[in-house]
Design a protein around this motif. Sequence first.
Motif, PDB file in Angstrom:
ATOM      1  N   UNK A 206      -6.113  -2.203  11.496  1.00  0.00           N
ATOM      2  CA  UNK A 206      -6.822  -0.872  11.075  1.00  0.00           C
ATOM      3  C   UNK A 206      -7.329  -0.414  12.514  1.00  0.00           C
ATOM      4  N   UNK A 207      -8.018  -1.255  13.143  1.00  0.00           N
ATOM      5  CA  UNK A 207      -8.723  -0.851  14.316  1.00  0.00           C
ATOM      6  C   UNK A 207      -8.030  -1.468  15.693  1.00  0.00           C
ATOM      7  N   UNK A 208      -7.985  -0.701  16.477  1.00  0.00           N
ATOM      8  CA  UNK A 208      -8.012   0.644  16.580  1.00  0.00           C
ATOM      9  C   UNK A 208      -7.158   1.774  15.791  1.00  0.00           C
ATOM     10  N   UNK A 209      -5.771   1.354  15.544  1.00  0.00           N
ATOM     11  CA  UNK A 209      -5.052   2.038  14.762  1.00  0.00           C
ATOM     12  C   UNK A 209      -4.020   0.948  13.672  1.00  0.00           C
ATOM     13  N   UNK A 210      -3.857   1.761  12.424  1.00  0.00           N
ATOM     14  CA  UNK A 210      -3.102   1.141  11.506  1.00  0.00           C
ATOM     15  C   UNK A 210      -1.626   1.218  11.718  1.00  0.00           C
ATOM     16  N   UNK A 211      -0.916   0.091  11.433  1.00  0.00           N
ATOM     17  CA  UNK A 211       0.607   0.212  11.803  1.00  0.00           C
ATOM     18  C   UNK A 211       1.087   1.409  11.425  1.00  0.00           C
ATOM     19  N   UNK A 212       0.803   1.829  10.111  1.00  0.00           N
ATOM     20  CA  UNK A 212       1.339   2.886   9.255  1.00  0.00           C
ATOM     21  C   UNK A 212       1.099   4.275  10.112  1.00  0.00           C
ATOM     22  N   UNK A 213       0.525   4.058  11.330  1.00  0.00           N
ATOM     23  CA  UNK A 213       0.175   5.259  12.055  1.00  0.00           C
ATOM     24  C   UNK A 213       1.231   5.386  13.335  1.00  0.00           C
ATOM     25  N   UNK A 214       1.762   4.235  13.622  1.00  0.00           N
ATOM     26  CA  UNK A 214       2.497   4.129  14.854  1.00  0.00           C
ATOM     27  C   UNK A 214       4.079   3.547  14.536  1.00  0.00           C
ATOM     28  N   UNK A 215       4.075   3.331  13.369  1.00  0.00           N
ATOM     29  CA  UNK A 215       5.529   2.926  12.881  1.00  0.00           C
ATOM     30  C   UNK A 215       6.066   4.148  11.922  1.00  0.00           C
ATOM     31  N   UNK A 216       7.015   4.910  12.595  1.00  0.00           N
ATOM     32  CA  UNK A 216       7.560   5.990  11.883  1.00  0.00           C
ATOM     33  C   UNK A 216       8.566   5.590  10.768  1.00  0.00           C
ATOM     34  N   UNK A 217       8.787   6.371   9.817  1.00  0.00           N
ATOM     35  CA  UNK A 217       9.805   6.140   8.695  1.00  0.00           C
ATOM     36  C   UNK A 217       9.704   4.742   8.182  1.00  0.00           C
ATOM     37  N   UNK A 218      11.102   4.032   7.931  1.00  0.00           N
ATOM     38  CA  UNK A 218      10.928   2.686   7.443  1.00  0.00           C
ATOM     39  C   UNK A 218      10.781   1.532   8.343  1.00  0.00           C
ATOM     40  N   UNK A 219      10.390   1.862   9.542  1.00  0.00           N
ATOM     41  CA  UNK A 219      10.281   0.952  10.759  1.00  0.00           C
ATOM     42  C   UNK A 219       9.397  -0.218  10.339  1.00  0.00           C
ATOM     43  N   UNK A 220       8.350   0.122   9.707  1.00  0.00           N
ATOM     44  CA  UNK A 220       7.249  -0.759   9.287  1.00  0.00           C
ATOM     45  C   UNK A 220       7.586  -1.946   8.292  1.00  0.00           C
ATOM     46  N   UNK A 221       8.468  -1.448   7.310  1.00  0.00           N
ATOM     47  CA  UNK A 221       9.016  -2.348   6.384  1.00  0.00           C
ATOM     48  C   UNK A 221      10.171  -3.303   6.821  1.00  0.00           C
ATOM     49  N   UNK A 222      10.843  -2.554   7.867  1.00  0.00           N
ATOM     50  CA  UNK A 222      11.873  -3.303   8.467  1.00  0.00           C
ATOM     51  C   UNK A 222      11.129  -4.321   9.391  1.00  0.00           C
ATOM     52  N   UNK A 223      10.073  -4.144  10.166  1.00  0.00           N
ATOM     53  CA  UNK A 223       9.352  -5.021  11.002  1.00  0.00           C
ATOM     54  C   UNK A 223       8.783  -6.185   9.999  1.00  0.00           C
ATOM     55  N   UNK A 224       8.197  -6.109   8.647  1.00  0.00           N
ATOM     56  CA  UNK A 224       7.821  -7.038   8.047  1.00  0.00           C
ATOM     57  C   UNK A 224       8.994  -7.864   7.590  1.00  0.00           C
ATOM     58  N   UNK A 225      10.027  -7.311   7.104  1.00  0.00           N
ATOM     59  CA  UNK A 225      11.160  -7.960   6.689  1.00  0.00           C
ATOM     60  C   UNK A 225      11.821  -8.766   7.912  1.00  0.00           C
ATOM     61  N   UNK A 226      11.781  -8.474   9.197  1.00  0.00           N
ATOM     62  CA  UNK A 226      12.261  -9.323  10.204  1.00  0.00           C
ATOM     63  C   UNK A 226      11.724  -8.777  11.567  1.00  0.00           C
ATOM     64  N   UNK A 227      10.438  -9.324  11.800  1.00  0.00           N
ATOM     65  CA  UNK A 227       9.843  -8.835  13.119  1.00  0.00           C
ATOM     66  C   UNK A 227      10.471  -9.006  14.420  1.00  0.00           C
TER      67      UNK A 227
END
Length: 270
Positions: A206-227
Amino acid sequence: MKALIVFGALLLSTPLYAAQLVLELGADTRTWQTEELLKRPDAQTVQIADDVSYKKPMSYRAVPLTALLTGVQAEDHLQAVALDGFAAEMPAAPLLNKSGARAWLAIEDPAKPWPSLGEGKHSAGPFYLVWTDPQAGHISPEQWPYAVATIKRLSAVAERFPALLPAPSLTKDDPINKGFELFQKNCLACHRLNGAGDAQFGPDLNIPFNPTEYFSGDFLKRYIRDPQALRRWPQGKMPGFSAAVLPDSELDLLVGYLKHMAGRKQPLAP
């Protein structure tokens, strides 16, 4: 010359190392040495069909973890701390199971060392928490800590780290609070959030930025699935969370918690 040969033979027959496991389960602290654990009458060989760390079937000499958790109750909370700073937060109840998904403390015999986890890496020893029939208990990869040094009984995460809590106005069954439970199970072993947590392994989420602030669309979910599919580098250590471990519905809840916490940043202590 003969004396040198005898001395060399003694060196070869001597275990390469011995380790100790510290249990801090209340008023007393108990330390177990490798040799003591291997000689316990309840030590046995367990077969792990799909080992989380080695990605293949493995066989270990292990002790039922519940046999070591003297005085621990199902409602208690435990933390397994590894040598590299990984700190797995775990409710005690699953660890006390004697059927279904069952936790074992695998013990690396210095005379029969386990294979390394990869080029330039150590093995999963000296102590490794493994599970038989993990599917029966919906056990996460983060509940397989290796290189364990200490197991502690602590107060619940929410009591120790209020900076992790969602807004108090939310009801207990709000999806955000369910996401917080999943964060504790799957993320807190490696990551802090708002500077809160015991892990020394991964970055703050969360500090300094939360991953939901710099992963757009579904990229965060894709990253969690297969970094490694999104960010590939030799030092990358984050495991992927398959749908079998973290179903899509739970992944949505987890991301929902992270997005909520982006609006609850707290300044880090100087």
